[in-house]
Scaffold this motif. Structure first.
Motif, PDB file in Angstrom:
ATOM      1  N   HIS A   1       0.924  -1.178  -0.111  1.00  0.00           N
ATOM      2  CA  HIS A   1       0.011  -0.179  -0.032  1.00  0.00           C
ATOM      3  C   HIS A   1       0.875   1.063  -0.064  1.00  0.00           C
ATOM      4  CE1 HIS A   1      -3.182   2.574   1.005  1.00  0.00           C
ATOM      5  NE2 HIS A   1      -2.620   3.209   2.007  1.00  0.00           N
ATOM      6  N   ASP A   2       0.694   2.158  -0.977  1.00  0.00           N
ATOM      7  CA  ASP A   2       1.540   3.268  -1.049  1.00  0.00           C
ATOM      8  C   ASP A   2       0.661   4.596  -1.236  1.00  0.00           C
ATOM      9  OD1 ASP A   2       1.258   3.156  -3.501  1.00  0.00           O
ATOM     10  OD2 ASP A   2       3.431   3.029  -4.235  1.00  0.00           O
ATOM     11  N   SER A   3      -0.753   4.596  -1.041  1.00  0.00           N
ATOM     12  CA  SER A   3      -1.826   5.554  -1.365  1.00  0.00           C
ATOM     13  C   SER A   3      -1.725   6.727  -0.185  1.00  0.00           C
ATOM     14  CB  SER A   3      -3.179   5.079  -1.545  1.00  0.00           C
ATOM     15  OG  SER A   3      -3.278   4.171  -2.662  1.00  0.00           O
ATOM     16  N   GLY A   4      -1.092   6.337   0.935  1.00  0.00           N
ATOM     17  CA  GLY A   4      -0.736   7.155   1.752  1.00  0.00           C
ATOM     18  C   GLY A   4       0.412   8.218   1.527  1.00  0.00           C
ATOM     19  N   THR A   5       1.263   7.954   0.495  1.00  0.00           N
ATOM     20  CA  THR A   5       2.635   8.530   0.228  1.00  0.00           C
ATOM     21  C   THR A   5       2.239  10.058  -0.273  1.00  0.00           C
ATOM     22  OG1 THR A   5       3.444   6.471  -0.232  1.00  0.00           O
ATOM     23  CG2 THR A   5       4.756   8.360  -1.192  1.00  0.00           C
ATOM     24  N   THR A   6       3.026  10.949   0.369  1.00  0.00           N
ATOM     25  CA  THR A   6       2.883  12.267  -0.216  1.00  0.00           C
ATOM     26  C   THR A   6       3.722  13.020  -0.916  1.00  0.00           C
ATOM     27  OG1 THR A   6       4.000  13.178   1.779  1.00  0.00           O
ATOM     28  CG2 THR A   6       1.558  12.992   1.990  1.00  0.00           C
ATOM     29  N   TYR A   7       4.871  12.236  -1.193  1.00  0.00           N
ATOM     30  CA  TYR A   7       5.573  12.599  -2.352  1.00  0.00           C
ATOM     31  C   TYR A   7       6.238  11.485  -3.517  1.00  0.00           C
ATOM     32  CZ  TYR A   7      10.087  15.054  -4.205  1.00  0.00           C
ATOM     33  OH  TYR A   7      10.802  15.700  -5.024  1.00  0.00           O
ATOM     34  N   ARG A   8       7.005  10.677  -2.964  1.00  0.00           N
ATOM     35  CA  ARG A   8       7.682   9.619  -3.901  1.00  0.00           C
ATOM     36  C   ARG A   8       6.943   8.200  -3.717  1.00  0.00           C
ATOM     37  NH1 ARG A   8      13.955   9.955  -4.483  1.00  0.00           N
ATOM     38  NH2 ARG A   8      13.975   8.414  -2.790  1.00  0.00           N
ATOM     39  N   PRO A   9       6.092   7.733  -4.702  1.00  0.00           N
ATOM     40  CA  PRO A   9       5.474   6.751  -4.465  1.00  0.00           C
ATOM     41  C   PRO A   9       6.515   5.602  -4.918  1.00  0.00           C
ATOM     42  CG  PRO A   9       4.791   7.585  -6.725  1.00  0.00           C
ATOM     43  CD  PRO A   9       5.694   8.835  -5.928  1.00  0.00           C
ATOM     44  N   GLY A  10       5.900   4.067  -4.682  1.00  0.00           N
ATOM     45  CA  GLY A  10       6.501   3.024  -4.950  1.00  0.00           C
ATOM     46  C   GLY A  10       6.723   1.967  -3.952  1.00  0.00           C
ATOM     47  N   THR A  11       6.359   2.198  -2.686  1.00  0.00           N
ATOM     48  CA  THR A  11       6.235   1.485  -1.731  1.00  0.00           C
ATOM     49  C   THR A  11       5.235   0.264  -1.660  1.00  0.00           C
ATOM     50  OG1 THR A  11       4.879   2.913  -0.076  1.00  0.00           O
ATOM     51  CG2 THR A  11       7.433   3.011  -0.040  1.00  0.00           C
ATOM     52  N   ARG A  12       4.505   0.264  -2.618  1.00  0.00           N
ATOM     53  CA  ARG A  12       3.476  -0.773  -2.667  1.00  0.00           C
ATOM     54  C   ARG A  12       4.451  -2.054  -3.320  1.00  0.00           C
ATOM     55  NH1 ARG A  12      -0.734   1.097  -7.383  1.00  0.00           N
ATOM     56  NH2 ARG A  12      -0.787   3.051  -5.885  1.00  0.00           N
ATOM     57  N   PHE A  13       5.268  -1.626  -3.891  1.00  0.00           N
ATOM     58  CA  PHE A  13       6.323  -2.863  -4.412  1.00  0.00           C
ATOM     59  C   PHE A  13       7.373  -3.232  -3.349  1.00  0.00           C
ATOM     60  CE2 PHE A  13       5.287  -0.201  -8.244  1.00  0.00           C
ATOM     61  CZ  PHE A  13       4.561  -1.168  -8.829  1.00  0.00           C
ATOM     62  N   GLY A  14       7.352  -2.772  -2.274  1.00  0.00           N
ATOM     63  CA  GLY A  14       8.176  -3.027  -1.031  1.00  0.00           C
ATOM     64  C   GLY A  14       8.231  -4.448  -0.531  1.00  0.00           C
ATOM     65  N   PRO A  15       6.919  -4.968  -0.520  1.00  0.00           N
ATOM     66  CA  PRO A  15       6.837  -6.443  -0.262  1.00  0.00           C
ATOM     67  C   PRO A  15       7.636  -7.390  -1.275  1.00  0.00           C
ATOM     68  CG  PRO A  15       4.869  -5.541   0.455  1.00  0.00           C
ATOM     69  CD  PRO A  15       5.588  -4.487  -0.288  1.00  0.00           C
ATOM     70  N   GLN A  16       7.299  -6.938  -2.582  1.00  0.00           N
ATOM     71  CA  GLN A  16       8.067  -7.847  -3.557  1.00  0.00           C
ATOM     72  C   GLN A  16       9.517  -7.634  -3.327  1.00  0.00           C
ATOM     73  OE1 GLN A  16       6.570  -6.913  -7.459  1.00  0.00           O
ATOM     74  NE2 GLN A  16       4.599  -7.609  -7.147  1.00  0.00           N
ATOM     75  N   GLY A  17       9.987  -6.347  -3.390  1.00  0.00           N
ATOM     76  CA  GLY A  17      11.378  -6.297  -3.255  1.00  0.00           C
ATOM     77  C   GLY A  17      12.120  -6.929  -2.045  1.00  0.00           C
ATOM     78  N   ILE A  18      11.373  -6.841  -0.842  1.00  0.00           N
ATOM     79  CA  ILE A  18      12.058  -7.324   0.338  1.00  0.00           C
ATOM     80  C   ILE A  18      12.213  -8.974  -0.023  1.00  0.00           C
ATOM     81  CG2 ILE A  18      11.722  -7.935   2.742  1.00  0.00           C
ATOM     82  CD1 ILE A  18      10.319  -4.954   2.720  1.00  0.00           C
ATOM     83  N   ARG A  19      11.083  -9.518  -0.541  1.00  0.00           N
ATOM     84  CA  ARG A  19      10.900 -10.860  -0.671  1.00  0.00           C
ATOM     85  C   ARG A  19      12.021 -11.435  -1.578  1.00  0.00           C
ATOM     86  NH1 ARG A  19       4.759 -10.248  -0.388  1.00  0.00           N
ATOM     87  NH2 ARG A  19       4.435 -11.421   1.089  1.00  0.00           N
ATOM     88  N   ARG A  20      12.338 -10.616  -2.845  1.00  0.00           N
ATOM     89  CA  ARG A  20      13.229 -11.054  -3.715  1.00  0.00           C
ATOM     90  C   ARG A  20      14.637 -10.983  -3.232  1.00  0.00           C
ATOM     91  NH1 ARG A  20      12.023  -7.252  -6.786  1.00  0.00           N
ATOM     92  NH2 ARG A  20      13.821  -5.793  -6.485  1.00  0.00           N
ATOM     93  N   ILE A  21      15.007  -9.775  -2.476  1.00  0.00           N
ATOM     94  CA  ILE A  21      16.449 -10.030  -2.196  1.00  0.00           C
ATOM     95  C   ILE A  21      16.705 -10.895  -0.876  1.00  0.00           C
ATOM     96  CG2 ILE A  21      16.241  -8.012  -0.491  1.00  0.00           C
ATOM     97  CD1 ILE A  21      18.883  -8.803  -2.964  1.00  0.00           C
ATOM     98  N   SER A  22      15.481 -11.218  -0.306  1.00  0.00           N
ATOM     99  CA  SER A  22      15.615 -12.150   0.864  1.00  0.00           C
ATOM    100  C   SER A  22      16.167 -13.451   0.377  1.00  0.00           C
ATOM    101  CB  SER A  22      14.184 -12.523   1.754  1.00  0.00           C
ATOM    102  OG  SER A  22      13.262 -13.193   0.890  1.00  0.00           O
ATOM    103  N   ALA A  23      16.237 -13.762  -0.655  1.00  0.00           N
ATOM    104  CA  ALA A  23      16.584 -15.092  -1.306  1.00  0.00           C
ATOM    105  C   ALA A  23      17.994 -15.024  -1.175  1.00  0.00           C
ATOM    106  CB  ALA A  23      16.243 -15.275  -2.615  1.00  0.00           C
ATOM    107  N   LEU A  24      18.809 -14.113  -1.088  1.00  0.00           N
ATOM    108  CA  LEU A  24      20.137 -13.997  -0.960  1.00  0.00           C
ATOM    109  C   LEU A  24      20.529 -14.556   0.425  1.00  0.00           C
ATOM    110  CD1 LEU A  24      22.901 -12.753  -2.230  1.00  0.00           C
ATOM    111  CD2 LEU A  24      22.338 -10.674  -1.093  1.00  0.00           C
ATOM    112  N   TYR A  25      19.863 -14.334   1.150  1.00  0.00           N
ATOM    113  CA  TYR A  25      20.107 -14.837   2.738  1.00  0.00           C
ATOM    114  C   TYR A  25      19.847 -16.290   2.771  1.00  0.00           C
ATOM    115  CZ  TYR A  25      20.915 -10.185   5.236  1.00  0.00           C
ATOM    116  OH  TYR A  25      21.299  -9.130   5.502  1.00  0.00           O
ATOM    117  N   THR A  26      20.601 -17.021   3.981  1.00  0.00           N
ATOM    118  CA  THR A  26      20.552 -18.087   4.398  1.00  0.00           C
ATOM    119  C   THR A  26      19.657 -17.958   5.707  1.00  0.00           C
ATOM    120  OG1 THR A  26      22.292 -18.272   6.008  1.00  0.00           O
ATOM    121  CG2 THR A  26      22.596 -18.666   3.642  1.00  0.00           C
ATOM    122  N   PRO A  27      19.301 -18.973   6.324  1.00  0.00           N
ATOM    123  CA  PRO A  27      18.410 -18.980   7.771  1.00  0.00           C
ATOM    124  C   PRO A  27      19.668 -18.953   8.854  1.00  0.00           C
ATOM    125  CG  PRO A  27      17.881 -21.054   6.579  1.00  0.00           C
ATOM    126  CD  PRO A  27      18.996 -20.624   5.809  1.00  0.00           C
TER     127      PRO A  27
END
Length: 398
Positions: free
Chosen positions: A100-126
């Motif tokens: 959700h980024d409809s509450g953003t007042t300047y630079r949008p894009g955080t609606r893609f935050g969950p996708q971005g975090i999940r994608r790079i989390s593949a770099l980590y081990t447990p």
């Protein structure tokens, strides 16, 4: 010929005590391999036995599990995707995306935050070296996907978010939320409060901005969550602690609210001058005074903008990553944490996924500290969770 590492001066601190590295080596030797073995067995069952030319017979034909890091479907840390959210209570920890980024007042894009975090989390081990924690061996983790938010409608999205968070929280699974802009702070806390009964929650808020305005641009935006969260009896304003506030993006309307409600603010200068331990002591004391649990709201822009460019409101002069992670360690290990949200990761502005990687680090560290402090895995549902939902924890928005 082998040597005992404890006799090696490389592994000795100046006062003769064992080093962190030596302790890490010793802790790893005591970790089980049960979770890894189960993952290998399941991978071979689900992904078929490898081709005859593959010498490592733990490798399946189809990628199932941690390896290779660049393959597979991106859930957080490649955790099982739980399509039926009614099963979420079967797991210790649940990852929930809030795009959700409809509450953003300047630079949008955080609606893609969950996708971005999940994608790079593949770099980590447990497994974390210094802490000697292997999440795969310690807890059960799932990813329930994303809340269905409504573009361009904050209030309907807030209702969806509160309902989704309340469901996960009430199940007994520890909720970890991937934002999303910071407007979600209000509906997430509202979802928690619906199942607190007469219990109270303290909020520890990492940020460069106070986010305490009543409205912004005539709506409840990402500058407003804590005005509305601390209207609720379950989340008293005197238990709101804000760490890292400062700079040129702190609206005076919000500052007035902080002064009137006597919230607790430390700037980056406060934190560095008083020291990290004193700052952590302050945060813990204020957030836990008369409360039953603590909610952590981690805005990635609390960290200096040079380290986290992929965010909606970057502000120079923030915390160093190691400072933020140390404060997080103290807070998580020494309070009763009921959940955490990591917000304001905006992949369209990110460079080499560094901001999303920082968010991943915050989440993984949080889980490890919960294990170290005995809060995970949960053997029973925490006493502060009430089964019956109170849908009237806040007044209707007019």
């Amino acid at each position: 010929m082998t040597t005992d590492p404890s006799n090696d001066p490389v592994f000795q601190s100046p006062n003769g005590a064992s080093s962190e590295a030596q302790r890490a080596l010793e802790m790893e030797a005591r970790l089980p391999l049960t979770g890894w073995q189960q993952e290998v067995s399941q991978g071979l069952e689900y992904g078929l036995e490898a081709a005859a030319s593959i010498r490592d017979r733990t490798i399946p034909t189809f990628s199932r599990g941690e390896l290779p890091h660049y393959a597979g479907i991106n859930t957080f840390l490649k955790a099982p995707y739980v399509e039926d959210v009614r099963r979420v209570g079967e797991f210790d920890v649940a990852i929930v995306g809030i795009p959700h980024d409809s509450g953003t007042t300047y630079r949008p894009g955080t609606r893609f935050g969950p996708q971005g975090i999940r994608r790079i989390s593949a770099l980590y081990t447990p497994y974390n070296f210094e802490m000697g924690i292997d999440l795969r061996e310690s807890i059960t983790l799932c990813d329930v996907g994303d809340v269905f938010t409504i573009p361009a409608n904050n209030e309907k999205s807030f209702d969806q978010i509160s309902k989704g968070v309340a469901h996960v929280f009430a199940s007994g699974a520890f909720p970890i939320l991937l934002g999303g802009d910071h407007s979600i702070g209000f509906p997430t806390v509202r979802g928690i409060c619906r199942h607190l009964g007469d219990k109270k929650v303290g909020i520890i808020h990492f940020d460069r901005h106070v986010d305490t305005q009543e409205t912004d641009l005539d709506e409840r935006m990402h500058t407003c969550p804590w005005f509305h969260a601390t209207n609720m009896a379950n989340a008293p304003a005197q238990n709101l602690v804000q760490l890292g506030i400062g700079g040129w993006q702190v609206p005076r309307q919000g500052v007035k609210v902080c002064r009137e409600r006597a919230t607790n603010i430390l700037t980056v200068t406060d934190i560095t001058e008083m020291g990290l331990d004193a700052a952590a002591d302050f945060a813990i004391a204020r957030a836990t005074d008369g409360t039953d649990c603590v909610w952590i709201s981690f805005d990635i822009d609390c960290i200096d903008a040079g380290f986290v460019p992929g965010t909606g409101w970057p502000e120079p002069g923030g915390l160093l990553p190691r400072e933020a992670l140390y404060l997080l360690k103290r807070i998580v290990q020494e309070t009763t944490v009921c959940g955490i949200e990591v917000v304001e990761v905006s992949p369209p502005y990110d460079v080499s996924d560094m901001t999303a990687l920082m968010a991943t680090r915050v989440i993984c560290d949080t889980m490890a500290h919960l294990v170290k402090s005995g809060q995970l895995p949960r053997r029973e549902k925490p006493s502060y969770i009430h089964e019956e939902a109170n849908m009237n924890v806040d007044e209707p928005w007019q």
